[in-house]
Design an enzyme around this catalytic site. Sequence first.
Site, mmCIF file in Angstrom:
data_model
loop_
_atom_site.group_PDB
_atom_site.id
_atom_site.type_symbol
_atom_site.label_atom_id
_atom_site.label_comp_id
_atom_site.label_asym_id
_atom_site.label_seq_id
_atom_site.Cartn_x
_atom_site.Cartn_y
_atom_site.Cartn_z
ATOM 1 N N ASP A 124 -16.010 81.265 98.505
ATOM 2 C CA ASP A 124 -15.440 81.456 99.839
ATOM 3 C C ASP A 124 -16.465 82.044 100.798
ATOM 4 O O ASP A 124 -16.847 83.209 100.676
ATOM 5 C CB ASP A 124 -14.219 82.374 99.755
ATOM 6 C CG ASP A 124 -13.478 82.491 101.084
ATOM 7 O OD1 ASP A 124 -13.814 81.750 102.028
ATOM 8 O OD2 ASP A 124 -12.569 83.336 101.172
ATOM 9 N N ASP A 128 -16.581 76.826 107.347
ATOM 10 C CA ASP A 128 -15.825 77.624 106.380
ATOM 11 C C ASP A 128 -15.473 76.808 105.143
ATOM 12 O O ASP A 128 -14.844 75.749 105.252
ATOM 13 C CB ASP A 128 -14.546 78.154 107.043
ATOM 14 C CG ASP A 128 -13.759 79.079 106.150
ATOM 15 O OD1 ASP A 128 -14.379 79.815 105.349
ATOM 16 O OD2 ASP A 128 -12.524 79.092 106.248
#
Length: 452
Positions: free
Chosen positions: A118, A328
């Site tokens: 992440d 992202d």
Amino acid sequence: MSFFWFLFFSAHFAIATSLAQAKWHAPKFVPCYKPYPSLTSNSKSPISYSDIFNKDQDRVRYIQSKLANKVDVKSSDRTLGPKLVSTPLKSGLSIGSGNYYVKVGFGTPPKFSSMIVDTGSSLSWLQCKPCAVSCHPQVDPIFDPSTSKSYKTLPCSSTQCSSLKASTLNDPGCSTSTKACVYKASYGDSSFSIGYLSQDVFTFAPSYTIPGFVFGCGQDNQGLFGRAAGILGLANDKLSLIGQLSNKNGYGFSYCLPTSFSSPNSSKEGFLSIGTSSFPPSSSFKFTPLIKNPKIHSLYFVDLSVITVAGKPLGVAASSYKVPTIIDSGTVITRLPMSVYTALSNSFVKILSKKYPQVPGFSILDTCFKGSLKDLSSAVPEIQIVFQGGANLALKAENTLLEIEDGTTCLAIAGSPEDNPIAIIGNFQQQTFTVAYDVANSKVGFAPAGCQ
């Protein structure tokens, strides 16, 4: 902060304090989910598009709220180093997640766990025995720190404990009995992990270990993490994986996300590489500057310049693209400002609806057609997302369309609310590209065909 959230965070901070002071006894844990339609044939890891999209929307709202209200500490500048190390990166659908995971080891001897990668998280954490409050089911054995010869908790007085506020946006707790630092990592979908801030040997690859790696050893872990053991944080922060390895490997990393939704049971692998040599020389590799956002320094912001469909720019004002834009890995579906998305959708419909009739939308996806992904692929126009300096993502059918169910295929991009516009380039659109984050030199680049 509303009274509800005050009660929410206060309650879980109280849990953190109590678990830090009490003698822990692992409770019996019974999964409390009901079966629902699955994207995979693995019955142990059911996951549906509705689940993925709902979690995705919560993450986007959370990022928007952070941009509107939160300020963190500026990340330190680092210099690049010469070393490179890589590990395989796989689709998380097989473990009940719409994101991607790697297998990494903790402890001496190392115990390997499946960790979600992440770029929007700073602190890495994994579930730890004795799971004093709660652990969700995971595919690997839960890490037991008592079996590691090198494990230790970090004290409340440590500099790492003092850094938690900037890394997690939550104040650290402290055990009154052991003086051990207690962390809380919380996420936009109300998922969270609470436990001890710890240090141990970290094995990134079979021949590459890092002593004294700082991570969270979770004792209360609840939410939508699939069957992963935890989160591997790659944000621009000193407690993230790249922040801790920057002096040894250089402040940079790259990855290639393999195709996922079109082949959920595939054994295809991408890679996650740490170090400056992870930026391969290529004439097709183009960079765009990373932009420093005064509210969130840990995320990777860029400037969006223009979007084209079949080579033609969308008919929107240049000012429409001037919104916070983030690359992202943890968001699945790309979000665009509503005016930009509407123009994109209209262009798409104008081309495809000549042959494929529109059908009602699904969840956050509202531009859908009657026809399979295979059928539409031959007619779908190329979308180019162009960033400052000319770096771009040239999206073919596999990065553009998602077959929601047999005979229904949707544009896998959504709009963001007009009252709080934001652009997020999600992992679906990043699939098969090599994405290189040269953090030390404040730039990110893209190259096609990095993996399958």
